[in-house]
Design a protein around this motif. Structure first.
Motif, PDB file in Angstrom:
ATOM      1  N   PRO A   7       0.830  -1.202   0.000  1.00  0.00           N
ATOM      2  CA  PRO A   7       0.000   0.000   0.000  1.00  0.00           C
ATOM      3  C   PRO A   7       0.866   1.255   0.000  1.00  0.00           C
ATOM      4  CG  PRO A   7      -0.724  -1.538   1.679  1.00  0.00           C
ATOM      5  CD  PRO A   7       0.574  -2.065   1.126  1.00  0.00           C
ATOM      6  N   SER A   9       0.274   5.786  -0.572  1.00  0.00           N
ATOM      7  CA  SER A   9      -0.705   6.840  -0.798  1.00  0.00           C
ATOM      8  C   SER A   9      -0.799   7.238  -2.271  1.00  0.00           C
ATOM      9  CB  SER A   9      -0.376   8.056   0.058  1.00  0.00           C
ATOM     10  OG  SER A   9       0.901   8.556  -0.289  1.00  0.00           O
ATOM     11  N   HIS A  11      -0.854   5.111  -4.770  1.00  0.00           N
ATOM     12  CA  HIS A  11      -1.450   4.012  -5.534  1.00  0.00           C
ATOM     13  C   HIS A  11      -2.960   3.978  -5.393  1.00  0.00           C
ATOM     14  CE1 HIS A  11       2.522   1.555  -5.442  1.00  0.00           C
ATOM     15  NE2 HIS A  11       2.627   2.674  -6.101  1.00  0.00           N
ATOM     16  N   TYR A  12      -3.570   3.477  -6.417  1.00  0.00           N
ATOM     17  CA  TYR A  12      -5.010   3.241  -6.415  1.00  0.00           C
ATOM     18  C   TYR A  12      -5.263   1.865  -5.824  1.00  0.00           C
ATOM     19  CZ  TYR A  12      -4.668   6.975  -9.846  1.00  0.00           C
ATOM     20  OH  TYR A  12      -4.394   8.152 -10.473  1.00  0.00           O
ATOM     21  N   LEU A  13      -6.485   1.612  -5.370  1.00  0.00           N
ATOM     22  CA  LEU A  13      -6.831   0.269  -4.902  1.00  0.00           C
ATOM     23  C   LEU A  13      -6.735  -0.721  -6.053  1.00  0.00           C
ATOM     24  CD1 LEU A  13      -9.913   0.978  -2.606  1.00  0.00           C
ATOM     25  CD2 LEU A  13      -7.556   0.481  -1.919  1.00  0.00           C
ATOM     26  N   VAL A  14      -7.146  -0.270  -7.236  1.00  0.00           N
ATOM     27  CA  VAL A  14      -7.140  -1.120  -8.432  1.00  0.00           C
ATOM     28  C   VAL A  14      -6.550  -0.330  -9.592  1.00  0.00           C
ATOM     29  CG1 VAL A  14      -8.593  -2.387 -10.068  1.00  0.00           C
ATOM     30  CG2 VAL A  14      -9.207  -2.336  -7.643  1.00  0.00           C
ATOM     31  N   LEU A  30      -4.318  -5.391  -7.919  1.00  0.00           N
ATOM     32  CA  LEU A  30      -5.109  -5.167  -6.720  1.00  0.00           C
ATOM     33  C   LEU A  30      -4.128  -4.850  -5.593  1.00  0.00           C
ATOM     34  CD1 LEU A  30      -7.482  -8.241  -7.090  1.00  0.00           C
ATOM     35  CD2 LEU A  30      -7.906  -5.897  -7.812  1.00  0.00           C
ATOM     36  N   MET A  31      -4.284  -3.693  -4.956  1.00  0.00           N
ATOM     37  CA  MET A  31      -3.362  -3.293  -3.912  1.00  0.00           C
ATOM     38  C   MET A  31      -3.286  -4.369  -2.835  1.00  0.00           C
ATOM     39  SD  MET A  31      -3.027   0.005  -1.330  1.00  0.00           S
ATOM     40  CE  MET A  31      -4.302   0.849  -2.132  1.00  0.00           C
ATOM     41  N   VAL A  47     -12.489  -8.129  -7.953  1.00  0.00           N
ATOM     42  CA  VAL A  47     -12.213  -6.874  -7.250  1.00  0.00           C
ATOM     43  C   VAL A  47     -13.071  -6.777  -5.992  1.00  0.00           C
ATOM     44  CG1 VAL A  47     -12.391  -4.362  -7.389  1.00  0.00           C
ATOM     45  CG2 VAL A  47     -11.399  -5.646  -9.288  1.00  0.00           C
ATOM     46  N   PHE A  51     -11.985  -6.050  -2.258  1.00  0.00           N
ATOM     47  CA  PHE A  51     -12.453  -4.755  -1.755  1.00  0.00           C
ATOM     48  C   PHE A  51     -13.980  -4.698  -1.844  1.00  0.00           C
ATOM     49  CE2 PHE A  51      -8.302  -3.891  -3.857  1.00  0.00           C
ATOM     50  CZ  PHE A  51      -7.565  -3.591  -2.717  1.00  0.00           C
ATOM     51  N   ILE A  54     -15.774  -1.208  -2.589  1.00  0.00           N
ATOM     52  CA  ILE A  54     -15.183  -0.329  -3.607  1.00  0.00           C
ATOM     53  C   ILE A  54     -16.243   0.235  -4.546  1.00  0.00           C
ATOM     54  CG2 ILE A  54     -14.728  -2.130  -5.321  1.00  0.00           C
ATOM     55  CD1 ILE A  54     -11.985  -0.697  -5.780  1.00  0.00           C
ATOM     56  N   GLN A  61     -10.234   5.445  -6.817  1.00  0.00           N
ATOM     57  CA  GLN A  61     -10.074   4.069  -6.345  1.00  0.00           C
ATOM     58  C   GLN A  61      -9.639   3.117  -7.453  1.00  0.00           C
ATOM     59  OE1 GLN A  61     -13.319   2.584  -3.841  1.00  0.00           O
ATOM     60  NE2 GLN A  61     -14.028   4.683  -3.630  1.00  0.00           N
TER      61      GLN A  61
END
Length: 73
Positions: A7, A9, A11-14, A30-31, A47, A51, A54, A61
């Motif tokens: 993780p 800051s 980066h995106y979750l996906v 995928l983070m 996804v 998440f 999401i 995101q």
């Protein structure tokens, strides 16, 4: 496109990699998990497994390198 699975800051979750017309898959990061090839049919289910809450339409995101929402056929 980042290779990291940690993780961060920035980066995106996906992240969805560039559209490539010679395959039915797009690479998806995928983070916390890493990169996986996915087809359109499996994208949302996979996804949401990682998440559950999401918002797939939130660009903060989910980041598409190009052609948002499009999949090779």
């Amino acid at each position: 496109m980042s290779d990291s699975t940690e993780p961060d800051s920035q980066h995106y979750l996906v992240e969805v990699a560039v559209f490539n017309s010679d395959t039915r898959y797009r690479l998806v990061r995928l983070m916390g998990v890493g990169w996986e090839p996915m087809g359109e049919a499996e994208f949302e289910a996979r996804v949401r497994l990682v998440f559950p809450d999401i918002d797939l339409h939130d660009p903060t995101q989910v980041h598409w390198e190009d052609r948002p929402g499009e999949w090779p056929r």
